[in-house]
Design an enzyme around this catalytic site. Structure first.
Site, PDB file in Angstrom:
ATOM      1  N   LYS A 245      -6.214  59.157 123.610  1.00  0.00           N
ATOM      2  CA  LYS A 245      -7.389  59.928 123.164  1.00  0.00           C
ATOM      3  C   LYS A 245      -7.767  60.923 124.259  1.00  0.00           C
ATOM      4  CE  LYS A 245     -12.115  59.119 121.385  1.00  0.00           C
ATOM      5  NZ  LYS A 245     -13.132  58.114 121.035  1.00  0.00           N
TER       6      LYS A 245
ATOM      7  N   SER B 270     -15.215  58.459 116.252  1.00  0.00           N
ATOM      8  CA  SER B 270     -14.679  59.650 116.881  1.00  0.00           C
ATOM      9  C   SER B 270     -13.182  59.589 117.167  1.00  0.00           C
ATOM     10  CB  SER B 270     -15.432  59.904 118.191  1.00  0.00           C
ATOM     11  OG  SER B 270     -15.167  58.871 119.129  1.00  0.00           O
TER      12      SER B 270
ATOM     13  N   SER C 205     -16.567  53.919 117.114  1.00  0.00           N
ATOM     14  CA  SER C 205     -15.482  54.914 117.098  1.00  0.00           C
ATOM     15  C   SER C 205     -14.067  54.380 117.172  1.00  0.00           C
ATOM     16  CB  SER C 205     -15.664  55.892 118.251  1.00  0.00           C
ATOM     17  OG  SER C 205     -16.583  56.865 117.888  1.00  0.00           O
TER      18      SER C 205
HETATM   19  N1  GLN Z   1     -20.377  57.615 115.219  1.00  0.00           N
HETATM   20  C1  GLN Z   1     -21.148  57.214 116.348  1.00  0.00           C
HETATM   21  C2  GLN Z   1     -21.813  58.401 116.981  1.00  0.00           C
HETATM   22  O1  GLN Z   1     -21.642  59.453 116.497  1.00  0.00           O
HETATM   23  C3  GLN Z   1     -20.324  56.450 117.309  1.00  0.00           C
HETATM   24  C4  GLN Z   1     -19.412  57.300 118.089  1.00  0.00           C
HETATM   25  C5  GLN Z   1     -18.618  56.519 119.079  1.00  0.00           C
HETATM   26  O2  GLN Z   1     -18.492  55.305 118.970  1.00  0.00           O
HETATM   27  N2  GLN Z   1     -18.124  57.222 120.081  1.00  0.00           N
HETATM   28  O3  GLN Z   1     -22.477  58.287 117.947  1.00  0.00           O
END
Ligand code: GLN
Length: 488
Positions: free
Chosen positions: A78, A155, A179
């Site tokens: 990532k 994400s 995410s």
């Molecule tokens: N979807 C969540 C957010 O937008 C979690 C994102 C994540 O876990 N990095 O904050």
């Protein structure tokens, strides 16, 4: 496409150990899959030449009998993990062409174990999002399809899409509020967020430091266990790193769950959740019972406050972490009339809309006069959530829930509606707030043929039980569906 891309990580490591194929051959097959899969936009930086070199070096090591845990396995990273000499963007324009002079501890561990890195994977900008649509490098497309392009979740959408499309044997990901697990659920892959502190945060671009945790996205529970074993470990460079033994988690996969007490929290039944997710969850309960587990109804009474608390704590920490992007030392700089003007112009041009929204919310909830009303309150809710789980562990050893309230949705559908987008995280944020491990296992398909995941949550540092329960769930679900390869 070569069959070598259809292998699991465990299968590939075994094949190389038996001399059936080399890392160079395995890597070449995956490079071809990555090139053929460009339409999915999962990788934003290819390091194919580097991968070929690493594969050759790996084969040489294996020939000398020096094989590491991930020896010769082509994987994706990532683009939130700093990689020495390879551009690291967090999928934000503000980092520009930033090329770190150092390696994150997680990827350093994996390299030391013999990883071959195919490239850097797309994500929501600074990991803020649930659909991979906030990336400055464009959305990632889910290999699973229903007439129209679907999001892979976020994400870690690039990681999930690349693994689901057999472009890599596994990938690193991070999870601040879901995410790893939500994209895994949307793509029919396995994703685990370990206990907070298991994986070092050193060299991983920060979003919300008290919630961020790295973990893998993989094809199977066993593969996830192998990857996590490599990624985890104590690191004195991260003050929140846990000095705990890293067991051979793959040994837990396949162990009997006889007598294991599985908690079913009543608060995870929410209004508007599709009936098929409820019935998959019910099915999961039956599977665990048939495997010999004891099902225990539990209550986590503060669950409904978790999402609002998360969307205060996470932006608050993000607004502080992102203050460093000022155009002075690295990344983008847009010159203004004076220093303040340069800061403003740089940050206005460099951050996307979602990141700007988080910074505004974060600075607002931390500002004098609102701190007590929002931030402090959210922290109190967080304590309640931690206590809810503590009480639950008196009557159960692991908890079973759905991973998400929906399957993958079409690109563009929720992007202008932040609240609906935030609802994706309703079942996942609780474990981040409490620092607990959680895994998503593909458990079935919805009526449109899209994957759905179930989540197992465990006690802090008890990934053993999480892997054991997840293994039982995986076996019972027998999820073998793959997307049609329309992108090739
Ligand atoms: N979807 C969540 C957010 O937008 C979690 C994102 C994540 O876990 N990095 O904050």
């Amino acid at each position: 496409m070569s069959d070598l891309t259809k292998l699991t990580l465990a299968g590939a490591l075994d094949g190389m150990a038996k001399g059936e194929f080399s890392s160079v051959e395995l890597t070449q097959a995956h490079i071809e899959a990555c090139t053929a899969g460009k339409k999915l936009n999962a990788f934003i930086t290819d390091t194919h030449d580097l991968a070929r070199e690493q594969a050759a070096a790996s084969d040489a090591r294996r020939a000398k009998g020096e094989a590491g845990l991930l020896e010769g396995a082509p994987l994706g990273v990532k683009d939130l993990f700093c990689t020495e000499g390879v551009r690291t963007t967090a999928c934000s324009k503000i980092l520009g062409e930033f090329t770190p002079p150092y390696e994150s501890s997680v990827t350093a561990n994996m390299k030391a174990d013999g990883m071959v890195m195919l490239g850097k994977l797309n994500l929501d900008e600074f990991a803020m999002g649930s659909s991979n649509e906030t990336s400055a490098y464009g959305p990632v497309i889910n290999p699973w399809r229903k007439g129209t392009d679907l999001v892979p979740g976020g994400s870690s959408g690039g990681s999930a899409s690349a693994v689901a499309a057999d472009m890599c044997l596994g990938a690193t990901a991070t999870d601040t509020g879901g995410s790893i697990r939500q994209p895994a659920s949307f793509t029919g892959t396995v994703g685990i967020k370990p206990t907070y502190g298991r994986c070092s945060r050193w060299g991983t671009v920060a979003f919300a430091s008290s919630l961020d945790q790295a973990g893998p996205i993989a094809k199977t529970v066993e593969d996830a266990a192998i990857l996590l074993e490599s990624m985890a470990g104590y690191d004195p460079k991260d003050s929140t790193s846990l000095n705990a033994d890293v067991p051979r988690w793959r040994d837990s996969v396949g162990q009997s769950v006889k007598g294991l007490r599985i908690g079913i929290p009543k608060e995870y039944t929410i209004d508007g959740m599709p009936a098929e997710i409820q019935s998959l969850w019910d099915q999961g309960v039956e599977w665990m019972k048939e495997a010999g587990a004891e099902i225990v109804p539990i209550t986590l009474p503060h669950t409904k406050y978790a999402l609002p608390a998360y969307y205060i704590v996470a932006p608050a920490e993000a607004s502080s972490n992102l203050a460093r992007y000022d155009g002075m030392r690295y990344g983008l700089r847009v010159d203004g009339d004076n220093l303040d003007d340069t800061y403003e112009k740089t940050r206005a041009a460099g951050f996307g809309a979602e990141v700007q929204r988080r910074i505004m919310i974060g600075t607002y909830v931390l500002s004098a006069g609102y701190y007590d009303a929002y931030y402090l309150r959210a922290q109190k809710v967080r304590t309640r959530i931690v206590e809810d789980f503590k009480t639950a562990w008196e009557s159960c050893d692991a908890i079973l829930t759905p991973t998400c309230p929906s399957a993958a949705f079409p690109v563009g559908r929720k992007v202008n509606d932040p609240i609906t987008m935030y609802l994706n995280d309703i079942f996942t944020v609780t474990t981040n707030l409490a620092g607990l491990p959680g895994i998503s296992v593909p458990a079935g398909l919805d009526k449109d043929g899209l994957p759905l995941g179930l989540q197992i949550i465990g006690r802090a540092l008890d990934e053993d039980t999480v892997f054991k329960a997840a293994g039982a769930l995986e076996k019972a679900a027998g999820f073998t569906a793959k997307p049609e390869t329309w992108w090739i």
